[in-house]
Design a protein around this motif. Sequence first.
Motif: not given
Length: 770
Positions: A192-197, A213-219, A243-246
Amino acid sequence: MWQGLRNLAVRWRRRAALCALAALGMVALRVWPHEPLLAGQAWSHAVHASGGELLRLTLAADQQYRLPLRLADMPAALPEAVLLYEDRWFYWHPGVNPLALVRSAWASATGTRRQGGSTITMQLARRLYGIDSRSVGGKLQQAAAALWIEARYSKREILEGYLNLAPFGGNVEGVGAASVVYFRKSAAALVLPEMLALAVIPQNPRQRLVGDAAPLALRAARARLWQLWQERHPDHRRWQADMQLPLHTQGRASLPFLAPHLVDLLLREQQQAQDVQGEIDASLDLSAQRVLERVIGDYLRARADSGVANASAMLVDTSTMQVRALVGSADYGNAAIAGQVNGTLGRRSPGSTLKPFIYGLALDQGLLHPKTVLRDTPSAFGAFTPENFDGRFVGPLPAEDALIRSRNVPAVAVAAKLSRPDLYDFLQQAGVAHMDTREHYGLALVLGGGEVSMEELVQMYAMLANGGQWRAVTYRGAAAPEQQRRLLSEEAAYITLDMLRRNPRPDTAAPGQPAIAWKTGTSWGFRDAWTAGVFGRYALVVWLGNFDGAGNPALVGVDMAAPLFLRIVDALRAERLDPGPVPRALPADLRLVDVCAASGDLPDQACPRVVPSWFIAGKSPIKRSTLHRQVWIDKDKGTLACRQGPNTVARTVEAWSSDVQQLMRQAGLPLRDSSACGPSDTDSAPRILQPLRGVRHLLRTAHPEPLLLVAQAAGEARELFWFVDGALVGRAAPGETVAWKPSGPGHYTVRVADSNGQADTREIEIDLVP
């Protein structure tokens, strides 16, 4: 008033008719035959190993990463998340959402956070038809195209089309390719966390582009979607900690390029089949592949001074016939060795690696058992005079030793006695392609006179492990359609493998433990060095040489290929990648029988030592041994006495034929000749060795060569007389040759006799060839 009512009724009827006509038109548009929404789209291919690891993601023809993915094959949460974030009213609007357009215009006019007004269908229309929607005219064109799409396709088709074409940054399109590029897994394996991204990237891929590394805008965008998601799915709050993990992601620059030769082969198959299926599941075990690549690389670097720079290898699980590892060349990127050529598909001379199948056929045809004594003596088979690799002859030896020691003369002699199927028939049944005629090869086929590919050779060795049943290899994760045919009996396959397991390792001088059944091969001119075999659940073939066919004295099977083969076996076992053989019951018609060690026949009273040998009930040759005879030795002189006396002692000696006696004398081996006391009561008559029985001899019209006549004799015979159709054509000592030139094609009766009138006769056929 009544007139007004009538006019109103007419207007309503017209409107109803127009509505009905419009509805009918929309139904007609929907049911009228039309191409799939994404017909003609160019696609990538993602090739995965058996464990799901990505081996390669190819570019589509338009240089985009784009994988076809059906909506039914996506996890349900993925399209739901996309609609929740992009177009909540997707299933209710006709392709255009006026409220969303107004809301977007108001946000732009007031300077609040920018909101998109395009529906999923409008976004699909823009990407599908290349519409520039930045102007008012472009936006109207986009809206019209969306209405046209909605009129012709179902909502599921539209959603599936969008999810396959949505932008995910750079040249990555669609959730299928995005899943592989950024998470190295198929969309079905996403959590699920990957699908939401992934769901939030298409709205602004430039700012939310996923890299190392995931940009701030994506997070931040994913966090907003997560809040919406929890409102709809309160039971999914268990994902809060995740969801809190990197968010660990990868990029296009680090896409793998693994097992290149096998992947090339699969992609070529896919292209030939015109299959647009994006995901390809290979049978390859990535751990085993890495072992083969590492061992081959280390081995060639250690042998760099030998001038050998290239190798190929193929590892097959015999229980499923899936290719678990394939190395087509030592270095795919090395143009100096033509590294992109797949050596496992090239056709090369197999050397002696075909000999086990000669013995397997002979076992099935009742010509021998493992302890049958064969003669490694100078021999000619018509115009073909084979020699051993070492240039020497060792005399009599058991069949299993002749196979293990790769003696050429016994192998050719056995092959010459085969009826149908012979080796040529066997190779045809085993699927060896591009074979010439039987006459083209003759008996030279035994010693590698033909050509096979590594794929064909590994299938033959796997056949031995599968009880004589031949099956084709497959390079895919799913089992191939069952193709099998019996080439050997279960008993013959078992015995052949058992003989090969006795082959001693060159590094320990003892058979491998756990058991390894293997055979080497060296082609003429030292062009190819081979080792093929079976261990545990695997069949393995390795080859070393040069793709240009250049010879190298270092390319000797037992010296160059066998050590590499055994290092691969040891490395796989050290990594615990060999699951062990599939348990099999002993074949029903197999028996262990004691035979005389020296002759290989059933022991008589004179036989001093017996050994066990495998027999196939109803097939293996049954003959009483007559090799040994009792003689009297003078105790004082140590010489042969022709009769018993007061100073004599009985000894048992081996009464070998004249050709073997001569070879033993030349080798300096001790041999007590009992012929001085007169002929023995057994095997004293001469016996024709050549010409062979059951072989059709060829006479070339342009350059006719003589047929060689050879016979052996025991006892006191010193000279043999040769007759053809009753006419004397020559005389020679036992073991020596007489050259006879046939007058032409036809049937001849060849007879040899000694001075006592004992004789042997053979009928032969001679044909003319150009």
